[in-house]
Design an enzyme around this catalytic site. Structure first.
Site, PDB file in Angstrom:
ATOM      1  N   GLU A   1     -66.589 -17.195   2.260  1.00 40.23           N
ATOM      2  CA  GLU A   1     -66.374 -15.860   1.704  1.00 40.23           C
ATOM      3  C   GLU A   1     -65.839 -16.028   0.287  1.00 40.23           C
ATOM      4  OE1 GLU A   1     -62.930 -13.521   2.922  1.00 40.23           O
ATOM      5  OE2 GLU A   1     -64.274 -11.826   3.220  1.00 40.23           O
TER       6      GLU A   1
ATOM      7  N   LYS B   1     -45.771  -4.036   6.695  1.00 44.75           N
ATOM      8  CA  LYS B   1     -45.547  -4.914   5.537  1.00 44.75           C
ATOM      9  C   LYS B   1     -46.814  -4.856   4.688  1.00 44.75           C
ATOM     10  CE  LYS B   1     -46.392  -8.914   4.067  1.00 44.75           C
ATOM     11  NZ  LYS B   1     -46.584  -8.596   2.637  1.00 44.75           N
TER      12      LYS B   1
ATOM     13  N   CYS C   1     -64.265  -7.030   2.500  1.00 45.08           N
ATOM     14  CA  CYS C   1     -64.552  -7.886   3.651  1.00 45.08           C
ATOM     15  C   CYS C   1     -65.922  -7.585   4.225  1.00 45.08           C
ATOM     16  CB  CYS C   1     -63.488  -7.687   4.719  1.00 45.08           C
ATOM     17  SG  CYS C   1     -63.377  -5.985   5.242  1.00 45.08           S
TER      18      CYS C   1
ATOM     19  N   GLU D   1     -58.301  -8.273  11.647  1.00 40.09           N
ATOM     20  CA  GLU D   1     -59.503  -7.932  10.865  1.00 40.09           C
ATOM     21  C   GLU D   1     -59.552  -8.931   9.720  1.00 40.09           C
ATOM     22  OE1 GLU D   1     -61.711  -5.819  11.665  1.00 40.09           O
ATOM     23  OE2 GLU D   1     -60.670  -4.628  13.170  1.00 40.09           O
TER      24      GLU D   1
HETATM   25  P1  NAD Z   1     -53.970 -12.607   2.795  1.00 36.38           P
HETATM   26  O1  NAD Z   1     -54.369 -13.119   4.120  1.00 36.38           O
HETATM   27  O2  NAD Z   1     -53.552 -13.558   1.752  1.00 36.38           O
HETATM   28  O3  NAD Z   1     -52.753 -11.575   2.932  1.00 36.38           O
HETATM   29  C1  NAD Z   1     -52.817 -10.451   3.779  1.00 36.38           C
HETATM   30  C2  NAD Z   1     -51.406 -10.024   4.153  1.00 36.38           C
HETATM   31  O4  NAD Z   1     -50.815 -11.046   4.956  1.00 36.38           O
HETATM   32  C3  NAD Z   1     -50.474  -9.799   2.966  1.00 36.38           C
HETATM   33  O5  NAD Z   1     -49.658  -8.672   3.224  1.00 36.38           O
HETATM   34  C4  NAD Z   1     -49.631 -11.078   2.982  1.00 36.38           C
HETATM   35  O6  NAD Z   1     -48.360 -10.905   2.404  1.00 36.38           O
HETATM   36  C5  NAD Z   1     -49.517 -11.353   4.465  1.00 36.38           C
HETATM   37  N1  NAD Z   1     -49.185 -12.729   4.832  1.00 36.38           N
HETATM   38  C6  NAD Z   1     -49.459 -13.863   4.141  1.00 36.38           C
HETATM   39  N2  NAD Z   1     -48.951 -14.933   4.791  1.00 36.38           N
HETATM   40  C7  NAD Z   1     -48.343 -14.476   5.917  1.00 36.38           C
HETATM   41  C8  NAD Z   1     -47.634 -15.093   6.991  1.00 36.38           C
HETATM   42  N3  NAD Z   1     -47.425 -16.400   7.029  1.00 36.38           N
HETATM   43  N4  NAD Z   1     -47.155 -14.311   7.982  1.00 36.38           N
HETATM   44  C9  NAD Z   1     -47.346 -12.968   7.951  1.00 36.38           C
HETATM   45  N5  NAD Z   1     -47.991 -12.331   6.954  1.00 36.38           N
HETATM   46  C10 NAD Z   1     -48.502 -13.066   5.949  1.00 36.38           C
HETATM   47  O7  NAD Z   1     -55.213 -11.711   2.307  1.00 36.38           O
HETATM   48  P2  NAD Z   1     -55.402 -10.915   0.960  1.00 36.38           P
HETATM   49  O8  NAD Z   1     -55.625 -11.896  -0.140  1.00 36.38           O
HETATM   50  O9  NAD Z   1     -54.334  -9.895   0.782  1.00 36.38           O
HETATM   51  O10 NAD Z   1     -56.761 -10.121   1.271  1.00 36.38           O
HETATM   52  C11 NAD Z   1     -58.025 -10.704   1.153  1.00 36.38           C
HETATM   53  C12 NAD Z   1     -58.585 -11.147   2.502  1.00 36.38           C
HETATM   54  O11 NAD Z   1     -58.544 -10.059   3.414  1.00 36.38           O
HETATM   55  C13 NAD Z   1     -60.035 -11.544   2.439  1.00 36.38           C
HETATM   56  O12 NAD Z   1     -60.244 -12.755   3.137  1.00 36.38           O
HETATM   57  C14 NAD Z   1     -60.769 -10.424   3.154  1.00 36.38           C
HETATM   58  O13 NAD Z   1     -61.960 -10.767   3.754  1.00 36.38           O
HETATM   59  C15 NAD Z   1     -59.771  -9.957   4.124  1.00 36.38           C
HETATM   60  N6  NAD Z   1     -60.028  -8.560   4.478  1.00 36.38           N
HETATM   61  C16 NAD Z   1     -60.543  -8.273   5.720  1.00 36.38           C
HETATM   62  C17 NAD Z   1     -60.816  -6.969   6.067  1.00 36.38           C
HETATM   63  C18 NAD Z   1     -61.392  -6.609   7.421  1.00 36.38           C
HETATM   64  O14 NAD Z   1     -61.278  -5.452   7.819  1.00 36.38           O
HETATM   65  N7  NAD Z   1     -61.977  -7.506   8.152  1.00 36.38           N
HETATM   66  C19 NAD Z   1     -60.568  -5.953   5.164  1.00 36.38           C
HETATM   67  C20 NAD Z   1     -60.070  -6.280   3.906  1.00 36.38           C
HETATM   68  C21 NAD Z   1     -59.785  -7.606   3.583  1.00 36.38           C
END
Ligand code: NAD
Length: 485
Positions: free
Chosen positions: A379, A173, A282, A248
């Site tokens: 963050e 997804k 991140c 992650e």
């Molecule tokens: P997000 O958590 O809002 O969304 C990530 C994914 O999760 C999306 O595909 C979203 O549709 C899905 N999602 C949302 N709610 C869900 C639920 N209830 N059940 C299942 N899936 C769900 O994050 P974002 O805004 O897309 O990305 C930014 C965040 O990602 C930042 O906090 C960043 O630090 C983190 N990030 C971490 C890494 C790492 O490797 N540690 C890498 C990149 C980004």
């Protein structure tokens, strides 16, 4: 590559199909605000169909000898490599990353990650003999991968590549904000010879598709990259069916400059790692921790660095920083700037009061930041660097570790050995020593609330394997499953 070019835009059981839901989600260009296209706002039924397809394909794909699985993925890497320009352009449109950077970090780097996973699959020990026991690693089963928008192809390949090398089948997804590179990946995998159903894509929201996948009894494991808040929710939701979960999550990377280091060079390198992709990384180094006596020199270097940045159209070759991903995210970053000022931090480079048109935010460096301030703890995921001063090295380590996060860090010192000693005291998963870069063969992941598990190389593949002990009645194990490298 977009939904327009396929019969539908869910990829299930090797076919492009429509959703059972008529709803669509717009995907917009954050630089111009223009609509790029719309994708299916998938349904719970779409998710169920994808899981069923992945389950049906499991016996076939896990039955491929490892070397043949790796051959499929190597061909996939070659196919993607032919599309660097197209993929970079599309990801720049979705995310706003400057185009030249997109070619490298949004496309070539993920391909490198995929190739490294292939090499790791050959290098790693798939079995181990312990006396009368043969310890064998087997595919975990059906894996759900849920990814964010900031490095869409990278996060997808790190997960999907590792799971497929392991012999698992996958339902992806992708982020609804940046879904299009996952279509290109599906096409490349088909062209490379992946059996139908081994990889499936369901677009849609986290609330509908994501939720259905993470609670689905037919799913064996979840690999998630995204925010800590959603990761926490997913871990709890997955507990109902005791799925393996790899997370992650976010970060607040400390960059510690030791006495005697080249403070100007360290400050500039930290700023570069803070402002890449407009800070939407991140693994950003967003806290610079410097000896108090060298604070002024660090500030001067940061002023020079910020003055050299050009914020604007990501397609302009002179641009170093594009827009933030959305107006909602811009508002959030601006609220952190306000909070930084309100809590007493001093802006030493950039203007925290400046509001640009569109989704653009110019970089800001705050000094006189103290560990309890919001901008030192949360963050921001934007181009904001916090500078914290220390009086002795123990205090520097304490400041660095004063965080709920523990993804990445950096230490700069007059010599590598001294810097490595401090690096060993940081509670983070990866530390760059005197500018050492993240390595695609080495484990990627965080301590504490930055996540659970590791990606890349053999560690990434192990996330998707079960371990079995075959205890023979003789004193020594003598058999080895066929097809292992
Ligand atoms: P997000 O958590 O809002 O969304 C990530 C994914 O999760 C999306 O595909 C979203 O549709 C899905 N999602 C949302 N709610 C869900 C639920 N209830 N059940 C299942 N899936 C769900 O994050 P974002 O805004 O897309 O990305 C930014 C965040 O990602 C930042 O906090 C960043 O630090 C983190 N990030 C971490 C890494 C790492 O490797 N540690 C890498 C990149 C980004």
């Amino acid at each position: 590559m977009t939904g327009v070019e396929h019969a539908g835009d869910q990829f299930i059981a090797g076919q492009w199909v429509g959703s059972t839901s008529p709803d669509r989600l717009p995907v917009t260009n954050p630089s111009t605000g223009a609509l790029i296209d719309a994708v299916c706002k998938g349904s719970a039924e779409d998710a169920d169909a994808a899981v069923a397809a992945a389950r049906a394909a499991l016996a076939e794909w896990s039955g491929f000898p490892v070397l043949e699985r790796i051959e499929v993925l190597r061909r996939t890497a070659t196919i993607l490599e032919e599309k660097v320009e197209d993929l970079a352009s599309r990801i720049t449109d979705e995310v706003g990353t400057p185009l030249s950077l997109s070619r490298d970090v949004q496309v070539r780097r993920p391909i490198q990650v995929l190739r490294a996973l292939c090499d790791a699959g050959i290098r790693m020990s798939w079995t181990e003999q312990l006396g009368n026991t043969l310890v064998a690693h087997e595919p975990l089963g059906v894996v759900v991968a849920i990814t964010p928008w900031n490095f869409p192809l990278h996060q997808t390949l790190a997960k999907v590549g590792a799971a497929l090398v392991a012999g698992c089948t996958v339902v992806l997804k992708p982020s609804e904000v940046a879904p299009f590179s996952s279509y290109a990946l599906a096409d490349a995998l088909v062209e490379a010879g992946l059996p139908a159903g081994a990889f499936n894509v369901v677009t849609g929201t986290g609330q509908i598709v994501g939720e259905q996948l993470v609670t689905h009894p037919g799913v064996d494991g979840i690999t998630f990259t995204g925010s800590t808040a959603v990761g926490r929710h997913i871990a709890a939701a997955a507990a109902g069916t005791i799925k393996r979960v790899a997370l992650e999550l976010g970060g607040k990377g400390p960059s510690v400059v030791l006495p005697g280091a080249d403070v100007a060079a360290a400050a500039k390198a930290t700023a570069a790692r803070c402002f890449t992709n407009s800070g939407q990384v991140c693994a950003a180094l967003s806290r610079l921790i410097v000896p108090r006596a060298e604070l002024a020199e660090a500030e001067q270097a940061l002023q020079e660095f910020v003055a050299a940045q050009t914020v604007g159209d990501p397609r302009d070759p002179g641009t170093t920083m594009g827009p933030l991903v959305s107006s909602a995210h811009k508002d959030l970053v601006l609220s952190y700037l306000e909070q930084g000022v309100a809590e007493g931090a001093r802006a030493v480079a950039g203007d925290p009061y400046r509001v640009d048109d569109g989704n653009f935010v110019a970089p800001v460096v705050f000094s006189d930041v103290t560990p309890e301030m919001t901008i030192a703890q949360e963050e921001i995921f934007g181009p904001v660097l916090s500078v914290l001063a220390y009086d002795d090295v123990d205090e520097a380590v304490e400041i660095a570790n004063n965080s709920q996060y523990g993804l990445v860090g950096a230490v700069w010192g007059p010599d590598d050995d001294g810097a490595a000693e401090i690096a060993n005291r940081l509670r983070v998963g990866m530390v760059g020593i005197n500018g050492g870069r993240i390595n695609v063969d080495a484990p990627f992941g965080g301590y504490r609330q930055s996540g659970v598990g590791r990606e890349f190389g053999t560690f990434g593949i192990m996330e998707f394997l079960e371990t079995k002990s075959l205890n023979f009645s003789g004193s020594e194990a003598i058999r080895r499953p066929a097809g292992l490298p």
